[in-house]
Design a protein around this motif. Structure first.
Motif, PDB file in Angstrom:
ATOM      1  N   MET A   1     -42.445  73.106  66.341  1.00 36.45           N
ATOM      2  CA  MET A   1     -42.993  74.440  66.524  1.00 36.45           C
ATOM      3  C   MET A   1     -42.665  75.252  65.273  1.00 36.45           C
ATOM      4  SD  MET A   1     -42.030  77.246  69.472  1.00 36.45           S
ATOM      5  CE  MET A   1     -43.379  77.054  70.593  1.00 36.45           C
ATOM      6  N   LYS A   2     -43.612  76.014  64.830  1.00 37.14           N
ATOM      7  CA  LYS A   2     -43.394  76.874  63.665  1.00 37.14           C
ATOM      8  C   LYS A   2     -42.639  78.134  64.083  1.00 37.14           C
ATOM      9  CE  LYS A   2     -47.394  75.235  61.279  1.00 37.14           C
ATOM     10  NZ  LYS A   2     -47.763  75.311  59.903  1.00 37.14           N
ATOM     11  N   VAL A   3     -41.871  78.696  63.155  1.00 30.35           N
ATOM     12  CA  VAL A   3     -41.080  79.895  63.424  1.00 30.35           C
ATOM     13  C   VAL A   3     -41.979  81.031  63.921  1.00 30.35           C
ATOM     14  CG1 VAL A   3     -39.613  81.662  62.387  1.00 30.35           C
ATOM     15  CG2 VAL A   3     -39.275  79.267  61.786  1.00 30.35           C
ATOM     16  N   LYS A   4     -43.120  81.231  63.273  1.00 30.01           N
ATOM     17  CA  LYS A   4     -44.015  82.320  63.680  1.00 30.01           C
ATOM     18  C   LYS A   4     -44.518  82.118  65.106  1.00 30.01           C
ATOM     19  CE  LYS A   4     -48.315  80.467  61.857  1.00 30.01           C
ATOM     20  NZ  LYS A   4     -49.484  80.730  61.052  1.00 30.01           N
ATOM     21  N   ASP A   5     -44.743  80.861  65.509  1.00 28.13           N
ATOM     22  CA  ASP A   5     -45.199  80.587  66.873  1.00 28.13           C
ATOM     23  C   ASP A   5     -44.094  80.868  67.889  1.00 28.13           C
ATOM     24  OD1 ASP A   5     -47.676  79.806  65.878  1.00 28.13           O
ATOM     25  OD2 ASP A   5     -47.061  77.704  65.724  1.00 28.13           O
ATOM     26  N   LEU A   6     -42.868  80.522  67.542  1.00 21.79           N
ATOM     27  CA  LEU A   6     -41.735  80.802  68.422  1.00 21.79           C
ATOM     28  C   LEU A   6     -41.551  82.306  68.591  1.00 21.79           C
ATOM     29  CD1 LEU A   6     -39.294  79.900  70.086  1.00 21.79           C
ATOM     30  CD2 LEU A   6     -37.987  79.849  67.960  1.00 21.79           C
ATOM     31  N   ILE A   7     -41.624  83.044  67.498  1.00 21.58           N
ATOM     32  CA  ILE A   7     -41.473  84.501  67.561  1.00 21.58           C
ATOM     33  C   ILE A   7     -42.577  85.104  68.414  1.00 21.58           C
ATOM     34  CG2 ILE A   7     -41.613  86.618  66.186  1.00 21.58           C
ATOM     35  CD1 ILE A   7     -40.153  85.013  63.950  1.00 21.58           C
TER      36      ILE A   7
ATOM     37  N   GLU B   1     -28.596  68.452  85.219  1.00 21.62           N
ATOM     38  CA  GLU B   1     -29.240  69.548  84.495  1.00 21.62           C
ATOM     39  C   GLU B   1     -28.177  70.225  83.631  1.00 21.62           C
ATOM     40  OE1 GLU B   1     -30.858  73.673  85.992  1.00 21.62           O
ATOM     41  OE2 GLU B   1     -32.243  72.053  86.499  1.00 21.62           O
ATOM     42  N   HIS B   2     -28.540  70.519  82.399  1.00 12.35           N
ATOM     43  CA  HIS B   2     -27.642  71.184  81.452  1.00 12.35           C
ATOM     44  C   HIS B   2     -28.183  72.574  81.165  1.00 12.35           C
ATOM     45  CE1 HIS B   2     -25.884  67.249  80.375  1.00 12.35           C
ATOM     46  NE2 HIS B   2     -27.109  66.817  80.571  1.00 12.35           N
ATOM     47  N   GLU B   3     -27.313  73.579  81.200  1.00 12.56           N
ATOM     48  CA  GLU B   3     -27.676  74.932  80.786  1.00 12.56           C
ATOM     49  C   GLU B   3     -27.067  75.144  79.410  1.00 12.56           C
ATOM     50  OE1 GLU B   3     -26.708  79.521  82.041  1.00 12.56           O
ATOM     51  OE2 GLU B   3     -26.667  77.998  83.592  1.00 12.56           O
ATOM     52  N   CYS B   4     -27.875  75.623  78.457  1.00 14.52           N
ATOM     53  CA  CYS B   4     -27.417  75.742  77.074  1.00 14.52           C
ATOM     54  C   CYS B   4     -27.704  77.122  76.507  1.00 14.52           C
ATOM     55  CB  CYS B   4     -28.122  74.717  76.195  1.00 14.52           C
ATOM     56  SG  CYS B   4     -27.965  73.022  76.730  1.00 14.52           S
ATOM     57  N   GLU B   5     -26.863  77.532  75.572  1.00 12.35           N
ATOM     58  CA  GLU B   5     -27.142  78.703  74.749  1.00 12.35           C
ATOM     59  C   GLU B   5     -27.808  78.196  73.479  1.00 12.35           C
ATOM     60  OE1 GLU B   5     -23.502  80.784  73.956  1.00 12.35           O
ATOM     61  OE2 GLU B   5     -23.716  81.971  75.770  1.00 12.35           O
ATOM     62  N   ILE B   6     -28.551  79.064  72.839  1.00 15.49           N
ATOM     63  CA  ILE B   6     -29.245  78.699  71.610  1.00 15.49           C
ATOM     64  C   ILE B   6     -28.641  79.493  70.458  1.00 15.49           C
ATOM     65  CG2 ILE B   6     -31.459  78.717  70.407  1.00 15.49           C
ATOM     66  CD1 ILE B   6     -32.799  78.633  73.143  1.00 15.49           C
ATOM     67  N   ARG B   7     -28.381  78.803  69.368  1.00 17.35           N
ATOM     68  CA  ARG B   7     -27.987  79.495  68.148  1.00 17.35           C
ATOM     69  C   ARG B   7     -28.808  78.920  67.002  1.00 17.35           C
ATOM     70  NH1 ARG B   7     -24.597  76.728  64.808  1.00 17.35           N
ATOM     71  NH2 ARG B   7     -23.564  74.917  65.710  1.00 17.35           N
ATOM     72  N   VAL B   8     -28.943  79.682  65.939  1.00 17.68           N
ATOM     73  CA  VAL B   8     -29.759  79.279  64.798  1.00 17.68           C
ATOM     74  C   VAL B   8     -28.842  78.872  63.657  1.00 17.68           C
ATOM     75  CG1 VAL B   8     -31.508  80.018  63.135  1.00 17.68           C
ATOM     76  CG2 VAL B   8     -31.603  80.842  65.481  1.00 17.68           C
TER      77      VAL B   8
ATOM     78  N   THR C   1     -34.203  74.170  56.329  1.00 11.37           N
ATOM     79  CA  THR C   1     -35.023  74.136  57.537  1.00 11.37           C
ATOM     80  C   THR C   1     -34.260  74.802  58.660  1.00 11.37           C
ATOM     81  OG1 THR C   1     -36.002  72.041  56.851  1.00 11.37           O
ATOM     82  CG2 THR C   1     -36.209  72.629  59.168  1.00 11.37           C
ATOM     83  N   PRO C   2     -34.860  75.775  59.362  1.00 14.62           N
ATOM     84  CA  PRO C   2     -34.151  76.408  60.473  1.00 14.62           C
ATOM     85  C   PRO C   2     -33.953  75.418  61.625  1.00 14.62           C
ATOM     86  CG  PRO C   2     -36.404  77.229  60.356  1.00 14.62           C
ATOM     87  CD  PRO C   2     -36.202  76.339  59.186  1.00 14.62           C
ATOM     88  N   LEU C   3     -32.769  75.413  62.197  1.00 11.52           N
ATOM     89  CA  LEU C   3     -32.460  74.551  63.320  1.00 11.52           C
ATOM     90  C   LEU C   3     -32.066  75.399  64.514  1.00 11.52           C
ATOM     91  CD1 LEU C   3     -30.098  72.040  61.487  1.00 11.52           C
ATOM     92  CD2 LEU C   3     -32.509  71.681  62.055  1.00 11.52           C
ATOM     93  N   LEU C   4     -32.622  75.099  65.666  1.00  5.69           N
ATOM     94  CA  LEU C   4     -32.169  75.713  66.910  1.00  5.69           C
ATOM     95  C   LEU C   4     -31.163  74.744  67.513  1.00  5.69           C
ATOM     96  CD1 LEU C   4     -35.471  77.073  68.474  1.00  5.69           C
ATOM     97  CD2 LEU C   4     -33.726  78.333  67.241  1.00  5.69           C
TER      98      LEU C   4
END
Length: 57
Positions: A1-7, A34-41, A46-49
């Motif tokens: 997914m492109k950054v602009k699409d995510l935004i 099932e795993h619940e996760c936080e997201i960090r950048v 290349t940007p990684l989530l």
């Protein structure tokens, strides 16, 4: 997914509440876990989530 699409996808939630949090869920059907996760950048070129596990159900 492109950054602009995510935004663009997340813009709706930001407009509803600027303090909204994003969580990610991962489901493993083989183990029924099932795993619940936080997201960090992260990333340099290349940007990684990065998903960091919070809970396991």
């Amino acid at each position: 997914m492109k950054v602009k699409d995510l935004i663009k996808e997340l813009e709706y939630f930001y407009l509803q509440d600027e303090d909204s949090e994003i969580l990610a869920y991962l489901y493993e059907p083989e183990t029924d876990v099932e795993h619940e996760c936080e997201i960090r950048v992260d990333g340099d070129i290349t940007p990684l989530l990065v998903l960091e596990e919070i809970k396991r159900y």
